[in-house]
Scaffold this motif. Structure first.
Motif, short mmCIF file in Angstrom:
data_model
loop_
_atom_site.label_atom_id
_atom_site.label_comp_id
_atom_site.label_asym_id
_atom_site.label_seq_id
_atom_site.Cartn_x
_atom_site.Cartn_y
_atom_site.Cartn_z
N GLY A 121 0.82 -1.20 0.00
CA GLY A 121 0.00 0.00 0.00
C GLY A 121 0.86 1.25 0.00
N VAL A 122 1.47 1.57 -1.15
CA VAL A 122 2.34 2.75 -1.24
C VAL A 122 1.51 3.91 -1.80
N GLY A 123 0.47 4.28 -1.04
CA GLY A 123 -0.38 5.40 -1.41
C GLY A 123 0.10 6.68 -0.75
N ILE A 136 4.29 -4.18 6.77
CA ILE A 136 3.37 -3.09 7.08
C ILE A 136 2.26 -3.07 6.04
N LEU A 137 1.02 -3.06 6.50
CA LEU A 137 -0.13 -2.95 5.62
C LEU A 137 -0.69 -1.54 5.73
N CYS A 138 -0.88 -0.89 4.59
CA CYS A 138 -1.41 0.48 4.58
C CYS A 138 -2.41 0.59 3.42
N VAL A 139 -3.52 -0.15 3.55
CA VAL A 139 -4.52 -0.23 2.49
C VAL A 139 -5.85 0.32 2.99
N THR A 140 -6.88 0.23 2.15
CA THR A 140 -8.12 0.96 2.42
C THR A 140 -8.89 0.45 3.62
N GLY A 141 -9.06 -0.86 3.73
CA GLY A 141 -9.90 -1.37 4.81
C GLY A 141 -9.87 -2.88 4.91
#
Length: 293
Positions: A7-9, A63-68
């Motif tokens: 999740g590279v947002g 590391i998780l960095c996503v929407t939901g």
């Protein structure tokens, strides 16, 4: 440490660059069309992986960095998910905003596969992610948190251990309900003030000098006065998702959600009118008489 990020947002890019800039950590990231441009990360030594399983196979921390929750569950338990490549002792740090019940299920699945799980949702904005000054609300075992602090310290100002697994996401939803609720209320008031011809700066000054003084006012004031939305690059659709998650959590807990229902109705109307990708400060405009009903 050997770190992976999925999740590279807007938020994940700042997290990734700070991991690479601190303490000699290595980094791999999931190659995905939703990523922000990754040239800087590659220049700092990061490399891409094609699947979550391939990423897990070379990491000590992911590391998780996503929407939901739906995205987290697919990443962990879906085809070529983290579980299929997980090394014993790997720690999954879920920085997404997710449903606590889903978090508990994913934590159990990771533990069964030999890893450990922390829910560590973020507060603050993409600017703070870039600066390395996010705040984390961490649920899970204290010993597991201590193992990954050298990584978390690279992109945070504070890391608060808030209780067992699931409490991080529960507190994040409580936080976002209060934050988004305040900003939605303020946007509606600012829209009515504008319709009535009240000078924007006068409204802001009156609120700031009384009971309206708040972080919500600080974040919306640039838009109220100058039309500058960039201080809070948070989409209305994401705000709506977080409020809906809060309502689902409340329903599971048998808790009151009357005010949350009202906020959800207002945000859903804005999204249905085509404003889902507008930023939350723009509710000040969207709520005006001549915009949407």
């Amino acid at each position: 440490m050997k770190v992976g990020i999925i999740g590279v947002g807007l938020m994940g890019h700042g997290i990734a660059r700070n991991v690479l800039l601190h303490d000699g950590h290595s980094l791999v990231f999931l190659d995905h069309p939703g990523n922000q441009p990754v040239d800087e990360l590659r220049g700092l030594g990061a490399r891409a992986c094609a699947t979550p399983a391939a990423l897990a196979a070379v990491c000590e921390v992911v590391i998780l960095c996503v929407t939901g929750s739906a995205q987290v569950e697919a990443i962990i338990a879906g085809e070529n998910g983290l579980i299929s490549g997980l090394n014993p002792g790997t720690v999954i740090v879920d920085c997404s905003t997710s449903l606590p019940n889903s978090t508990l299920r994913m934590g159990a699945a990771i533990r069964e596969a030999g890893g450990d799980y922390l829910d560590a949702p973020m507060t603050r904005t993409a600017r703070h992610a870039h600066e390395g000054s996010l705040n984390l609300l961490v649920g899970g075992e204290a010993e597991v948190l201590d193992r990954v602090r050298p990584v978390l310290d690279a992109f945070t100002e504070t890391v608060s251990h808030v209780g067992p697994l699931g409490h991080g996401h529960r507190l994040k939803l409580l936080h976002n309900f209060v934050s988004v609720g305040f900003m939605s209320l303020l946007a509606e008031a600012a829209a009515q003030a504008a319709d009535a011809g009240i000078a924007p700066q006068v409204l802001v000054d009156v609120l700031a000098g009384g009971g309206g003084a708040s972080a919500a006012l600080d974040r919306l004031a640039p838009y109220i006065v100058e039309g500058d939305r960039e201080g809070l690059p948070f989409a209305i659709a994401n705000a709506q998702k977080d409020i809906d998650y809060y309502r689902a959590m409340s329903e599971d807990a048998g808790a009151r959600q009357t005010i949350a229902d009202g906020v959800a109705t207002a945000l859903a109307a804005a999204a249905a009118a085509g404003h889902g990708q507008a930023y939350v400060p723009e509710l000040v405009r969207i709520f005006r008489r001549d915009d949407i009903a």
